[in-house]
Design an enzyme around this catalytic site. Structure first.
Site: not given
Ligand code: HSE
Length: 336
Positions: A8, A95, A124, A153, A205, A219, A223, A314
Site C-alpha cells: 500500500f 510490493t 517486476k 507504467g 524523488g 530495472d 523489463k 508514477g
Molecule cells: N525506476 C523506474 C524508472 C521506475 O526510473 O523508470 C519504473 O519502473
C-alpha cells in the site's frame, strides 16, 4: 469484483483513489465494481469482506504509516494467511521489485494462483526471475496473469506490441525503459557530471530506494526479460541479459556523441542478443526522448518501425495500468 491488494505504497494508494473517483463511471461504462476485501503492507493488514472504505484506508496509512490500524480490533493475519483464507477474485501485487529472490511478491503471486485467483502484478521481480514458470503456473491453475504496468507504467507498451501489432512478426526492438537513467543522461548533456545529475534525480524523488536497480540497468533488464518473453516468445530470465548500467558514462562520452548529433541513452535491445547498455542514438531518431520519458521502437516484418513514447512510471499512471488489466480480466471472465 473482490480484490486483495498487496502493498500500500504510492501505487496502491493511487489505485484506491482511482477506484473511488471513478466509481460511478466504472460501473456505468464497464459494470465494474471493485471491492477491496483485504489490503496488507509490510507492517500489517486490514480486512473487510464487504469491502474496505477507500478514504479510510488512505487516511489510516497517512496517520499510522500502515493499514493495520484501520479497525479498532486489529487484524492479526499475515499476508500469506490472508491470501489463503480470504476469498477474492483478483490479487493485485504492488510490493517492491526484488531481483535477488523476488520475495515477497513471488510467494504472494504463486499462493494466489494456486488458490485459483487471477493476478495483476506491477512488481517486476517475480516476472524477471521466473516468467516462463509463472506463465505455466497460471495456465495450470486456469487463471489470468496480467502485468501491463511492469513495462512503461501507464503507457501500454506490452498491449501495443501484443494486440495492436497482432498478426505482425516483430523482428527486433530497442527501448529506453528506465526513466531515472534517462533523466540523468539527459541532464548530463547540459554539462552536469554523473554525480551531480544523480544528486538532482535523487532530490526529485526519481531514484529507486536501491539506486543500483536504476543505475546498473537492472530495472531496464527486468523489463527486457518481460518483453522478450511476452512479445517475442523467448524464454529467458534476468541472468540471460547482458547488462551494463550508466555509472561509467562520462561528460566526455556525452560531448563526443553530441559532435555526431547523437545522445547517449541506456538502451534495452532485442536483436540477435538481449542487451542493456549505454548507446549513442541519433538525436533526430524518434526513440531519442529526454527527461524521464520512456520510448520503444518495434520493428516488424511488414509495418516497418513504430515508436511508442510515454511516461514510464508514477503512482497514478501505474494505477491506470492496473485498472486496464482489471477491465481485461473482467471481460475475459465474462466471455468464458
Ligand atoms: N525506476 C523506474 C524508472 C521506475 O526510473 O523508470 C519504473 O519502473
Amino acid at each position: 469484483m473482490r480484490i486483495i491488494l498487496c502493498g500500500f505504497g504510492v501505487v496502491g494508494q493511487s489505485l484506491v483513489k482511482l477506484f473511488d473517483s471513478r466509481a460511478e463511471d466504472l460501473y456505468a461504462k464497464y459494470g465494474l465494481k471493485p471491492r477491496v476485501v483485504a489490503v496488507f503492507d509490510s507492517k500489517g493488514s486490514a480486512v473487510d469482506k464487504s469491502g474496505l472504505d477507500f478514504d479510510k484506508l488512505v487516511n489510516t496509512k497517512k496517520k499510522f504509516g500502515t493499514v493495520k490500524n484501520y479497525a479498532n480490533v486489529k487484524n492479526k493475519m499475515t499476508g500469506v494467511e490472508i491470501l489463503k483464507n480470504i476469498e477474492a477474485d483478483v490479487l493485485i501485487e504492488t510490493t517492491a521489485s526484488n531481483y535477488k529472490d523476488a520475495e515477497p511478491g513471488m510467494t504472494h503471486i504463486t499462493t494466489a494462483m494456486k488458490k485459483g485467483m487471477h493476478v495483476i502484478s506491477v512488481n517486476k521481480g517475480p516476472l524477471a526471475l521466473a516468467f516462463p514458470s509463472l506463465m505455466e503456473l497460471a495456465i495450470y491453475n486456469q487463471v489470468i496473469l496480467k502485468f501491463s504496468g511492469t513495462v512503461g507504467g501507464g503507457t501500454p507498451i506490452l498491449d501495443y506490441a501484443k494486440n495492436s501489432l497482432r498478426g505482425e512478426r516483430i523482428t527486433s526492438f530497442d527501448g529506453i525503459l528506465n526513466g531515472t537513467t534517462n533523466y540523468i543522461l539527459s541532464n548530463m548533456t547540459t554539462g552536469l557530471t554523473f554525480e551531480d545529475a544523480l544528486k538532482d534525480a535523487k532530490e526529485k524523488g526519481y531514484v529507486e530506494a536501491d539506486e543500483s536497480l536504476d543505475l546498473d540497468g537492472l530495472d531496464a533488464a527486468a523489463k527486457l526479460v518481460i518483453l522478450a518473453n511476452w512479445i517475442m516468445g523467448i524464454k529467458v530470465t534476468m541472468p540471460d541479459i547482458d547488462c551494463t548500467g550508466i555509472r561509467k558514462v562520462t561528460t566526455e562520452d556525452i560531448k563526443r556523441a553530441a559532435k555526431k548529433n547523437c545522445a547517449v541513452k541506456l538502451i534495452a535491445s532485442c536483436n540477435d542478443k538481449l542487451v542493456v547498455g549505454p548507446k549513442e542514438i541519433p538525436k533526430d531518431d524518434p526513440l531519442c526522448v529526454n527527461g524521464t520519458l520512456n520510448a520503444i521502437a518495434f520493428t516488424s516484418e511488414h509495418s516497418g518501425t513504430q515508436t511508442i513514447i510515454g511516461r514510464g512510471a508514477g503512482g497514478i499512471e501505474t494505477a491506470s495500468s492496473i485498472l486496464r488489466d482489471l477491465l481485461d480480466i473482467r471481460e475475459e471472465i465474462s466471455r468464458a
